[in-house]
Design a protein around this motif. Structure first.
Motif, PDB file in Angstrom:
ATOM      1  N   ILE A  79       0.853  -1.201   0.000  1.00  0.00           N
ATOM      2  CA  ILE A  79       0.000   0.000   0.000  1.00  0.00           C
ATOM      3  C   ILE A  79       0.881   1.240   0.000  1.00  0.00           C
ATOM      4  O   ILE A  79       2.045   1.185   0.448  1.00  0.00           O
ATOM      5  CB  ILE A  79      -0.965  -0.042   1.223  1.00  0.00           C
ATOM      6  CG1 ILE A  79      -2.120   0.953   1.090  1.00  0.00           C
ATOM      7  CG2 ILE A  79      -0.231   0.179   2.533  1.00  0.00           C
ATOM      8  CD1 ILE A  79      -3.263   0.703   2.083  1.00  0.00           C
ATOM      9  N   SER A  82       4.593   1.452  -1.052  1.00  0.00           N
ATOM     10  CA  SER A  82       4.957   0.067  -1.355  1.00  0.00           C
ATOM     11  C   SER A  82       4.117  -0.504  -2.495  1.00  0.00           C
ATOM     12  O   SER A  82       4.172  -1.707  -2.752  1.00  0.00           O
ATOM     13  CB  SER A  82       4.821  -0.795  -0.093  1.00  0.00           C
ATOM     14  OG  SER A  82       5.886  -0.497   0.782  1.00  0.00           O
ATOM     15  N   SER A 131       7.956  -1.314   6.543  1.00  0.00           N
ATOM     16  CA  SER A 131       7.932  -1.558   7.986  1.00  0.00           C
ATOM     17  C   SER A 131       7.677  -3.025   8.300  1.00  0.00           C
ATOM     18  O   SER A 131       8.067  -3.529   9.348  1.00  0.00           O
ATOM     19  CB  SER A 131       6.823  -0.726   8.631  1.00  0.00           C
ATOM     20  OG  SER A 131       5.563  -1.108   8.076  1.00  0.00           O
ATOM     21  N   THR A 137      -1.605  -4.598   4.408  1.00  0.00           N
ATOM     22  CA  THR A 137      -0.731  -5.471   3.626  1.00  0.00           C
ATOM     23  C   THR A 137      -0.657  -6.865   4.242  1.00  0.00           C
ATOM     24  O   THR A 137      -0.760  -7.879   3.543  1.00  0.00           O
ATOM     25  CB  THR A 137       0.682  -4.842   3.542  1.00  0.00           C
ATOM     26  OG1 THR A 137       0.538  -3.559   2.942  1.00  0.00           O
ATOM     27  CG2 THR A 137       1.632  -5.697   2.736  1.00  0.00           C
ATOM     28  N   GLU A 272       2.225  13.580   1.357  1.00  0.00           N
ATOM     29  CA  GLU A 272       2.894  13.095   2.580  1.00  0.00           C
ATOM     30  C   GLU A 272       4.188  13.846   2.844  1.00  0.00           C
ATOM     31  O   GLU A 272       4.602  13.994   3.990  1.00  0.00           O
ATOM     32  CB  GLU A 272       3.206  11.593   2.469  1.00  0.00           C
ATOM     33  CG  GLU A 272       2.062  10.720   2.921  1.00  0.00           C
ATOM     34  CD  GLU A 272       2.483   9.289   3.242  1.00  0.00           C
ATOM     35  OE1 GLU A 272       3.526   8.813   2.738  1.00  0.00           O
ATOM     36  OE2 GLU A 272       1.754   8.627   4.002  1.00  0.00           O
ATOM     37  N   GLN A 397       6.103  11.378   8.015  1.00  0.00           N
ATOM     38  CA  GLN A 397       4.654  11.475   7.791  1.00  0.00           C
ATOM     39  C   GLN A 397       3.920  11.246   9.110  1.00  0.00           C
ATOM     40  O   GLN A 397       3.084  10.344   9.224  1.00  0.00           O
ATOM     41  CB  GLN A 397       4.177  10.505   6.703  1.00  0.00           C
ATOM     42  CG  GLN A 397       4.469   9.024   6.917  1.00  0.00           C
ATOM     43  CD  GLN A 397       5.906   8.652   6.689  1.00  0.00           C
ATOM     44  OE1 GLN A 397       6.611   9.252   5.876  1.00  0.00           O
ATOM     45  NE2 GLN A 397       6.381   7.658   7.417  1.00  0.00           N
ATOM     46  N   LYS A 404      -3.047   4.960  11.752  1.00  0.00           N
ATOM     47  CA  LYS A 404      -2.546   3.581  11.820  1.00  0.00           C
ATOM     48  C   LYS A 404      -2.641   3.052  13.248  1.00  0.00           C
ATOM     49  O   LYS A 404      -3.093   1.935  13.490  1.00  0.00           O
ATOM     50  CB  LYS A 404      -1.086   3.537  11.359  1.00  0.00           C
ATOM     51  CG  LYS A 404      -0.893   3.525   9.854  1.00  0.00           C
ATOM     52  CD  LYS A 404       0.580   3.435   9.510  1.00  0.00           C
ATOM     53  CE  LYS A 404       0.875   2.359   8.507  1.00  0.00           C
ATOM     54  NZ  LYS A 404       2.246   2.326   8.018  1.00  0.00           N
TER      55      LYS A 404
HETATM   56  O1  G6P Z   1       5.731  -0.003   3.301  1.00  0.00           O
HETATM   57  P1  G6P Z   1       4.879   0.053   4.507  1.00  0.00           P
HETATM   58  O2  G6P Z   1       5.681   0.102   5.764  1.00  0.00           O
HETATM   59  O3  G6P Z   1       3.894  -1.074   4.527  1.00  0.00           O
HETATM   60  O4  G6P Z   1       4.078   1.378   4.463  1.00  0.00           O
HETATM   61  C1  G6P Z   1       3.121   1.680   3.489  1.00  0.00           C
HETATM   62  C2  G6P Z   1       2.640   3.100   3.663  1.00  0.00           C
HETATM   63  O5  G6P Z   1       2.176   3.185   4.993  1.00  0.00           O
HETATM   64  C3  G6P Z   1       1.988   4.426   5.619  1.00  0.00           C
HETATM   65  O6  G6P Z   1       0.671   4.793   5.608  1.00  0.00           O
HETATM   66  C4  G6P Z   1       2.939   5.519   5.269  1.00  0.00           C
HETATM   67  O7  G6P Z   1       2.429   6.759   5.607  1.00  0.00           O
HETATM   68  C5  G6P Z   1       3.281   5.489   3.807  1.00  0.00           C
HETATM   69  O8  G6P Z   1       4.298   6.418   3.566  1.00  0.00           O
HETATM   70  C6  G6P Z   1       3.735   4.125   3.404  1.00  0.00           C
HETATM   71  O9  G6P Z   1       4.111   4.139   2.051  1.00  0.00           O
END
Ligand code: G6P
Length: 436
Positions: A79, A82, A131, A137, A272, A397, A404
């Motif tokens: 998402i 990503s 992350s 995801t 962002e 961000q 989240k």
């Molecule tokens: O790649 P991830 O850690 O799953 O994060 C996916 C997305 O999540 C969040 O909402 C961040 O604000 C985004 O900047 C990021 O691209």
């Protein structure tokens, strides 16, 4: 890449930018460029993003995807940063526009229909999370996994995972001994298109990922201490100055269906990175020529709070318009669809300064890997420049994290500051039968 700022000068548009303002700003652009170069040299968090065209090893990506390179299509589970880079690249460059499916939402109906319509035995799975913790995801990954199992397809043989060193996704990848690629160090997701994060689906689909990186390198070489010598900085400097002059909305309008997702990618990058400290242009999305017949009314005649950014390839494959058999259509005789869309582009760009409204133009040579890599890199550099000029923390961000955390706490049934805000939020319900 070519940028034309003429239709946003104060002599033709309001809001607009005085040439003298730009000349003055150029000193600040030089200082910002120096700061950016220093950050790149030190591989500093965020600035390291602008080193990706050099740092990304295409061969490592090709090796990692080799076991699934026979797949006819790819499903990306990821998402935001990503997902949108890969989506933008494959939409622009894949032979078959349906060969890359992105599962970035957890709308159950959409997930069910998407998986139901795929031949999973022929579909590679690309799971991406920087992350490794993002709820959407991870949840979709578990659903996809089960769908493969239900259809008797060994998902562990069809998958590539891109994630960081820790987190639940990394743990699952280790547990099942899945092929993994690392996310690049010091690169926020929305700046990671030119790394494994954005390049795995294109590599599986046979897109020229080396060309994408070469385009990025070209855009990097074009960064210079003056906005007059650097298309990326010219765009960034104009966007910044127009925002200061009142253009709080930046409507991105590509004249190419294959760049529609570019607008989505740009929106995350801009929002962002720059939506901080009570400022930042609101990205809006439009598509030429389609939205000439809808949103253009507002852009030409609504509040004077917008700039429209037009994007187009200078060359495109063409389709001849057959000779019309009606006198009223004789103006189409001997033309083609490319000629028509280009005429619409020219007319629409000119229509804005003709109504005293600003427009910015970005042209790439054609829709090939090099030009797309160049475009993505240049917009990232433009965004970093705006962040420097506006003095905001481009690479964080924090406002997104609230939602989240709140979602996780809600699902776990925990009582936190965020869930208290949800419980206590003001309501004034209309249309409900029971009394309030
Ligand atoms: O790649 P991830 O850690 O799953 O994060 C996916 C997305 O999540 C969040 O909402 C961040 O604000 C985004 O900047 C990021 O691209």
């Amino acid at each position: 890449m070519h940028v034309d700022i003429g239709a946003a000068l104060a002599s033709v548009a309001d809001p607009g930018v005085e040439q003298a303002t730009l000349d003055e700003l150029d000193e600040r652009v030089a200082a910002a460029h120096e700061r950016i170069e220093q950050g790149r040299d030190d591989d500093e968090f965020g600035y390291a993003s602008l080193n990706l065209p050099e740092a990304t090893d295409a061969e490592t990506i090709r090796d990692a995807v080799a076991p699934v390179a026979d797949a006819e299509s790819v499903i990306t589970v990821g998402i935001g940063g990503s997902a949108l880079g890969a989506k933008t690249i494959t939409e622009a460059l894949a032979e078959d526009p349906d060969s890359h499916v992105v599962l970035d939402n957890v709308d159950p109906e959409h997930v069910r229909r998407t998986l139901g319509g795929l031949s999973l035995a022929d579909t590679a799975i690309n799971v991406v999370s920087r992350s490794g913790t993002t709820a959407e995801t991870l949840a979709n990954f578990l659903v996809v996994r089960e769908a493969y199992e239900d259809r008797g397809v060994d998902w562990t043989e069809r998958i590539v995972v891109t994630t960081g060193d820790s987190g639940p996704l990394r743990a699952l990848a280790d547990q099942h001994d899945l092929p993994t690629l690392p996310v690049p160090e010091g690169v926020p997701g929305r700046f990671s298109a030119l790394s494994a994060v954005g390049l795995v689906p294109p590599a599986i689909l046979g897109i020229d990922i080396e060309g994408l990186l070469a385009g990025g390198r070209k855009a990097a070489d074009d960064l210079a201490p003056s906005l007059y010598d650097s298309p990326a900085y010219a765009y960034g400097a104009m966007a910044y100055t127009l925002e200061e002059a009142g253009a709080k909305v930046n409507a991105v309008m590509p004249y190419a269906e294959r760049l529609e997702s570019f607008g989505e990618w740009f929106a995350q990058l801009w929002a962002e990175s720059l939506g901080k400290d009570g400022r930042g242009q609101t990205p809006a999305r439009a598509l030429g020529a389609t939205d000439q017949h809808s949103q253009l009314q507002l852009y030409r005649a609504g509040y004077r709070d917008k700039v429209v950014t037009f994007v187009r390839p200078r060359e495109r494959a063409d389709v001849a318009i057959p000779d019309p058999d009606h006198e009223d259509l004789s103006y189409l005789a001997g033309t083609d669809l490319g000629g028509l869309i280009d005429a619409e582009y020219e007319a629409t760009v000119a229509s804005l300064p003709a109504a005293d409204r600003p427009a910015l133009e970005i042209e790439i040579d054609r829709l090939d890997a090099e030009s797309v890599g160049e475009l993505l890199y240049a917009m990232e550099a433009a965004c970093v420049l705006v962040g420097e000029l506006a003095d905001v923390e481009t690479f964080t961000q924090p406002a997104v994290e609230w939602g989240k955390n709140a979602t996780r706490a809600l699902i776990r049934g925990e009582a936190t500051e965020e869930t208290a805000a949800i419980d206590d939020r003001e309501r004034l319900r209309i249309g409900e039968t029971e009394s309030l």
